[in-house]
Design a protein around this motif. Structure first.
Motif, PDB file in Angstrom:
ATOM      1  N   PRO A  12      -2.227  15.897  -3.652  1.00 20.10           N
ATOM      2  CA  PRO A  12      -3.419  14.858  -3.764  1.00 20.10           C
ATOM      3  C   PRO A  12      -3.969  15.004  -2.293  1.00 20.10           C
ATOM      4  O   PRO A  12      -3.866  15.302  -1.278  1.00 20.10           O
ATOM      5  N   GLU A  13      -5.533  14.409  -2.797  1.00 17.05           N
ATOM      6  CA  GLU A  13      -6.325  14.593  -1.506  1.00 17.05           C
ATOM      7  C   GLU A  13      -6.308  13.421  -0.316  1.00 17.05           C
ATOM      8  O   GLU A  13      -6.468  13.739   0.791  1.00 17.05           O
ATOM      9  N   SER A  14      -5.358  12.627  -0.725  1.00 17.48           N
ATOM     10  CA  SER A  14      -5.170  11.505   0.274  1.00 17.48           C
ATOM     11  C   SER A  14      -3.699  11.197   0.021  1.00 17.48           C
ATOM     12  O   SER A  14      -2.996  11.582  -0.618  1.00 17.48           O
ATOM     13  N   ALA A  15      -3.188  10.792   1.306  1.00 20.87           N
ATOM     14  CA  ALA A  15      -1.780  10.643   1.513  1.00 20.87           C
ATOM     15  C   ALA A  15      -1.228   9.500   0.778  1.00 20.87           C
ATOM     16  O   ALA A  15      -1.963   8.466   0.158  1.00 20.87           O
ATOM     17  N   ALA A  16       0.117   9.281   0.410  1.00 22.54           N
ATOM     18  CA  ALA A  16       0.730   8.258  -0.277  1.00 22.54           C
ATOM     19  C   ALA A  16       0.645   6.975   0.686  1.00 22.54           C
ATOM     20  O   ALA A  16       0.081   7.007   1.891  1.00 22.54           O
ATOM     21  N   PRO A  17       0.847   5.802  -0.029  1.00 21.31           N
ATOM     22  CA  PRO A  17       0.858   4.447   0.726  1.00 21.31           C
ATOM     23  C   PRO A  17       1.582   4.794   2.172  1.00 21.31           C
ATOM     24  O   PRO A  17       2.579   5.200   2.011  1.00 21.31           O
ATOM     25  N   CYS A  18       1.210   4.082   2.985  1.00 21.27           N
ATOM     26  CA  CYS A  18       1.871   4.133   4.199  1.00 21.27           C
ATOM     27  C   CYS A  18       2.052   2.807   4.885  1.00 21.27           C
ATOM     28  O   CYS A  18       2.603   2.744   6.455  1.00 21.27           O
ATOM     29  N   GLU A  61      -5.750   1.647   7.293  1.00 23.21           N
ATOM     30  CA  GLU A  61      -4.841   1.474   6.241  1.00 23.21           C
ATOM     31  C   GLU A  61      -5.433   0.793   4.863  1.00 23.21           C
ATOM     32  O   GLU A  61      -5.054   1.130   3.877  1.00 23.21           O
ATOM     33  N   ALA A  62      -6.280  -0.031   5.406  1.00 22.54           N
ATOM     34  CA  ALA A  62      -6.999  -0.893   4.374  1.00 22.54           C
ATOM     35  C   ALA A  62      -7.751  -0.041   3.379  1.00 22.54           C
ATOM     36  O   ALA A  62      -7.957  -0.160   2.358  1.00 22.54           O
ATOM     37  N   GLU A  63      -8.511   1.097   4.255  1.00 21.07           N
ATOM     38  CA  GLU A  63      -9.347   2.051   3.181  1.00 21.07           C
ATOM     39  C   GLU A  63      -8.384   2.708   2.383  1.00 21.07           C
ATOM     40  O   GLU A  63      -8.924   3.029   1.262  1.00 21.07           O
ATOM     41  N   ARG A  64      -7.455   3.222   2.930  1.00 15.83           N
ATOM     42  CA  ARG A  64      -6.380   4.174   2.169  1.00 15.83           C
ATOM     43  C   ARG A  64      -6.113   3.457   0.863  1.00 15.83           C
ATOM     44  O   ARG A  64      -5.845   3.908  -0.055  1.00 15.83           O
ATOM     45  N   THR A  65      -5.478   2.337   1.254  1.00 19.73           N
ATOM     46  CA  THR A  65      -4.889   1.522   0.144  1.00 19.73           C
ATOM     47  C   THR A  65      -5.848   1.001  -0.971  1.00 19.73           C
ATOM     48  O   THR A  65      -5.739   1.093  -1.782  1.00 19.73           O
ATOM     49  N   VAL A 125      -8.568   2.647  -1.969  1.00 18.30           N
ATOM     50  CA  VAL A 125      -8.609   3.528  -2.462  1.00 18.30           C
ATOM     51  C   VAL A 125      -7.602   3.766  -3.906  1.00 18.30           C
ATOM     52  O   VAL A 125      -8.253   3.903  -5.003  1.00 18.30           O
ATOM     53  N   MET A 126      -6.584   3.411  -3.584  1.00 19.75           N
ATOM     54  CA  MET A 126      -5.254   3.509  -4.659  1.00 19.75           C
ATOM     55  C   MET A 126      -5.584   2.368  -5.553  1.00 19.75           C
ATOM     56  O   MET A 126      -5.766   2.625  -6.631  1.00 19.75           O
ATOM     57  N   PHE A 127      -5.620   1.190  -4.912  1.00 17.08           N
ATOM     58  CA  PHE A 127      -6.136  -0.116  -5.936  1.00 17.08           C
ATOM     59  C   PHE A 127      -7.476   0.193  -6.636  1.00 17.08           C
ATOM     60  O   PHE A 127      -7.529  -0.251  -8.024  1.00 17.08           O
ATOM     61  N   LYS A 128      -8.308   0.610  -6.139  1.00 17.08           N
ATOM     62  CA  LYS A 128      -9.703   0.778  -6.886  1.00 17.08           C
ATOM     63  C   LYS A 128      -9.539   1.954  -8.035  1.00 17.08           C
ATOM     64  O   LYS A 128      -9.951   1.497  -9.201  1.00 17.08           O
ATOM     65  N   ALA A 129      -8.603   3.197  -7.682  1.00 15.64           N
ATOM     66  CA  ALA A 129      -8.573   3.898  -8.848  1.00 15.64           C
ATOM     67  C   ALA A 129      -7.780   2.984  -9.961  1.00 15.64           C
ATOM     68  O   ALA A 129      -7.942   3.452 -11.275  1.00 15.64           O
ATOM     69  N   LYS A 133      -9.409  11.217 -11.043  1.00 19.25           N
ATOM     70  CA  LYS A 133      -9.735   9.925  -9.833  1.00 19.25           C
ATOM     71  C   LYS A 133      -8.294   9.659  -9.515  1.00 19.25           C
ATOM     72  O   LYS A 133      -8.256   9.202  -8.272  1.00 19.25           O
ATOM     73  N   LEU A 134      -7.303   9.686 -10.345  1.00 22.44           N
ATOM     74  CA  LEU A 134      -5.859   9.312  -9.907  1.00 22.44           C
ATOM     75  C   LEU A 134      -5.353  10.272  -8.725  1.00 22.44           C
ATOM     76  O   LEU A 134      -4.750   9.719  -7.934  1.00 22.44           O
ATOM     77  N   ARG A 135      -5.718  11.661  -9.171  1.00 19.87           N
ATOM     78  CA  ARG A 135      -5.170  12.403  -8.333  1.00 19.87           C
ATOM     79  C   ARG A 135      -5.913  12.382  -6.784  1.00 19.87           C
ATOM     80  O   ARG A 135      -5.182  12.261  -5.955  1.00 19.87           O
TER      81      ARG A 135
END
Length: 121
Positions: A12-18, A31-35, A37-41, A83-85
């Motif tokens: 995946p293009e972004s890392a798993a939650p950390c 962290e907020a930006e990365r998280t 993105v996942m919740f938006k997806a 988008k999920l990927r």
């Protein structure tokens, strides 16, 4: 001799939650930006349904042919899976003409950890 070509899992293009549990400390901006993105997806009902179908599918993976009946066209399903990927939630592997999807390793556990209370809270 089989004509099935197995490709390696695509990262995946972004890392798993950390992130630690939200109750442990405030998230950093990164962290907020990365998280987010996942919740938006997962905020789209079709994507959430596709994610659920894959996560709960026998063997932990699903062929796109098994999950495409979610009330939208096949190109729209492909768009949502992409988008999920991109959000780091799924990995995929092409086998012949079909693509198989799997929830990215540790994503469910990491997302669950983010939403749990910190120890002793």
């Amino acid at each position: 001799m089989s004509n099935v070509q197995v490709l390696p899992l695509l990262e995946p293009e972004s890392a798993a939650p950390c992130c630690p549990p939200l109750t442990e400390r405030p998230l950093t901006a990164v962290e907020a930006e990365r998280t987010a993105v996942m919740f938006k997806a997962l905020g789209d009902p079709v994507r959430l349904r596709l994610f659920s179908l894959i996560a709960s599918h026998e063997g932990g993976e699903a062929c796109v042919c098994d999950i495409s009946d979610v009330g939208v066209s096949q190109p729209t399903v492909s768009h949502h899976l992409k988008k999920l990927r991109e959000a780091g939630l799924l990995t995929s592997q092409r086998r012949g003409t079909w693509v198989y999807y799997r929830v990215a390793p540790a994503v469910l556990a990491a997302m669950g950890q983010l939403l749990t209370s910190a120890a002793g809270a």
